[in-house]
Scaffold this motif. Structure first.
Motif, PDB file in Angstrom:
ATOM      1  N   SER A 134       0.829  -1.202   0.000  1.00 20.22           N
ATOM      2  CA  SER A 134       0.000   0.000   0.000  1.00 20.22           C
ATOM      3  C   SER A 134       0.865   1.254   0.000  1.00 20.22           C
ATOM      4  O   SER A 134       0.584   2.219  -0.718  1.00 20.22           O
ATOM      5  CB  SER A 134      -0.912  -0.002   1.231  1.00 20.22           C
ATOM      6  N   SER A 135       1.929   1.182   0.808  1.00 21.10           N
ATOM      7  CA  SER A 135       2.846   2.329   0.865  1.00 21.10           C
ATOM      8  C   SER A 135       3.522   2.545  -0.479  1.00 21.10           C
ATOM      9  O   SER A 135       3.653   3.678  -0.957  1.00 21.10           O
ATOM     10  CB  SER A 135       3.881   2.084   1.961  1.00 21.10           C
ATOM     11  N   GLU A 159       1.055   3.853  -2.950  1.00 22.05           N
ATOM     12  CA  GLU A 159       0.815   5.275  -2.700  1.00 22.05           C
ATOM     13  C   GLU A 159       1.973   6.110  -3.229  1.00 22.05           C
ATOM     14  O   GLU A 159       1.760   7.165  -3.849  1.00 22.05           O
ATOM     15  CB  GLU A 159       0.634   5.499  -1.200  1.00 22.05           C
ATOM     16  N   ALA A 160       3.201   5.591  -2.968  1.00 21.49           N
ATOM     17  CA  ALA A 160       4.374   6.318  -3.457  1.00 21.49           C
ATOM     18  C   ALA A 160       4.397   6.357  -4.979  1.00 21.49           C
ATOM     19  O   ALA A 160       4.707   7.387  -5.599  1.00 21.49           O
ATOM     20  CB  ALA A 160       5.646   5.668  -2.923  1.00 21.49           C
ATOM     21  N   ALA A 161       4.062   5.213  -5.593  1.00 20.09           N
ATOM     22  CA  ALA A 161       4.040   5.158  -7.058  1.00 20.09           C
ATOM     23  C   ALA A 161       2.975   6.087  -7.625  1.00 20.09           C
ATOM     24  O   ALA A 161       3.193   6.777  -8.633  1.00 20.09           O
ATOM     25  CB  ALA A 161       3.780   3.714  -7.514  1.00 20.09           C
ATOM     26  N   LYS A 162       1.821   6.103  -6.935  1.00 17.25           N
ATOM     27  CA  LYS A 162       0.743   6.970  -7.388  1.00 17.25           C
ATOM     28  C   LYS A 162       1.172   8.436  -7.322  1.00 17.25           C
ATOM     29  O   LYS A 162       0.901   9.226  -8.237  1.00 17.25           O
ATOM     30  CB  LYS A 162      -0.488   6.737  -6.527  1.00 17.25           C
ATOM     31  N   GLU A 163       1.849   8.783  -6.228  1.00 15.03           N
ATOM     32  CA  GLU A 163       2.323  10.156  -6.077  1.00 15.03           C
ATOM     33  C   GLU A 163       3.329  10.527  -7.166  1.00 15.03           C
ATOM     34  O   GLU A 163       3.310  11.635  -7.708  1.00 15.03           O
ATOM     35  CB  GLU A 163       2.946  10.341  -4.696  1.00 15.03           C
ATOM     36  N   LYS A 164       4.211   9.545  -7.481  1.00 17.35           N
ATOM     37  CA  LYS A 164       5.207   9.810  -8.513  1.00 17.35           C
ATOM     38  C   LYS A 164       4.548  10.001  -9.869  1.00 17.35           C
ATOM     39  O   LYS A 164       4.918  10.908 -10.641  1.00 17.35           O
ATOM     40  CB  LYS A 164       6.212   8.664  -8.577  1.00 17.35           C
TER      41      LYS A 164
END
Length: 226
Positions: A120-121, A124-129
């Motif tokens: 999930s983390s 989330e990080a990939a989504k933010e990138k």
């Protein structure tokens, strides 16, 4: 007188003969009676003792029967105790296996939760990138002649134009994705650049995406003059 003596002697002789006969007969009768009494007594005692011996034999047989029954019961109890011991051992083994299984399930749950949290983390990080890359899409297109496209497997394709002064519409492109570790990864580059691995490593270290794209454009521009 002589006749009287003779007669007396004869009478005395007859008397002794009769006396002897009478005494012998009585003795014989007494002896026979005693013998019969002894015989009856012996028979009665024999019958009594025979009956008693039979009773004792029956009692011995009964005691032996009881002993055999007790022995069989003892064997039965011993077998049941052995079976009970085996059942207890199996129950203990099953309880231990159940405990181990419960512990394993708990460990798997905890490990799965950790993986889900990490995933999930990372997601989330990939989504933010991806969002950050998408936000600067317009900026790159306007200033660097860059077009970005979202293609299969959540990858982004970067297409540069206005690189080759002889052919401004010639595309120079590379494809970027985010791997399972959550890092940027260049999956393709056309035409190929010798410095792509170095630029990818620098991007992972600095997380400066704008500088990464600008450096690739510079590398494509330098390549166009060769």
């Amino acid at each position: 007188a002589e006749d009287e003596i003779t007669l007396f002697e004869r009478d005395m002789k007859e008397f002794w003969i009769q006396f002897k006969i009478s005494y012998s007969t009585e003795q014989i009768n007494q002896t026979a009676a005693l013998r019969d009494l002894c015989k009856e007594t012996i028979e009665a005692l024999s019958e009594k003792w025979s009956k008693k011996l039979k009773e004792e034999d029956l009692m011995i047989d009964k005691i032996q029967e009881y002993n055999n029954e007790i022995l069989q019961q003892s064997k039965y109890v011993a077998e049941k105790e052995e079976q009970l011991t085996e059942i207890k051992l199996k129950l203990n083994e099953e309880e231990e296996q159940q405990k181990n299984l419960t512990d394993s399930i708990q460990e798997l749950k905890e490990e799965l939760m950790k993986k889900m949290e990490i995933k999930s983390s990372k997601n989330e990080a990939a989504k933010e990138k991806v969002e950050r890359v998408s936000k600067i899409k317009t900026l790159f297109k306007e200033r660097l002649g860059l077009e970005m496209r979202r293609i299969h497997d959540e990858q982004l394709q970067f297409i540069f134009r206005h690189i080759n002064h002889k052919d401004p519409d010639k595309p120079y492109m590379f494809t970027l994705s985010i791997n399972e570790q959550g890092d940027y990864e260049v999956t393709s580059c056309t035409p190929p650049l010798d410095c792509i691995a170095e630029l990818q490593l620098k991007l992972r270290e600095t997380n400066n995406f704008s500088a990464f794209v600008a450096n690739i454009r510079k590398a494509f521009t330098a390549l166009s003059y060769k």
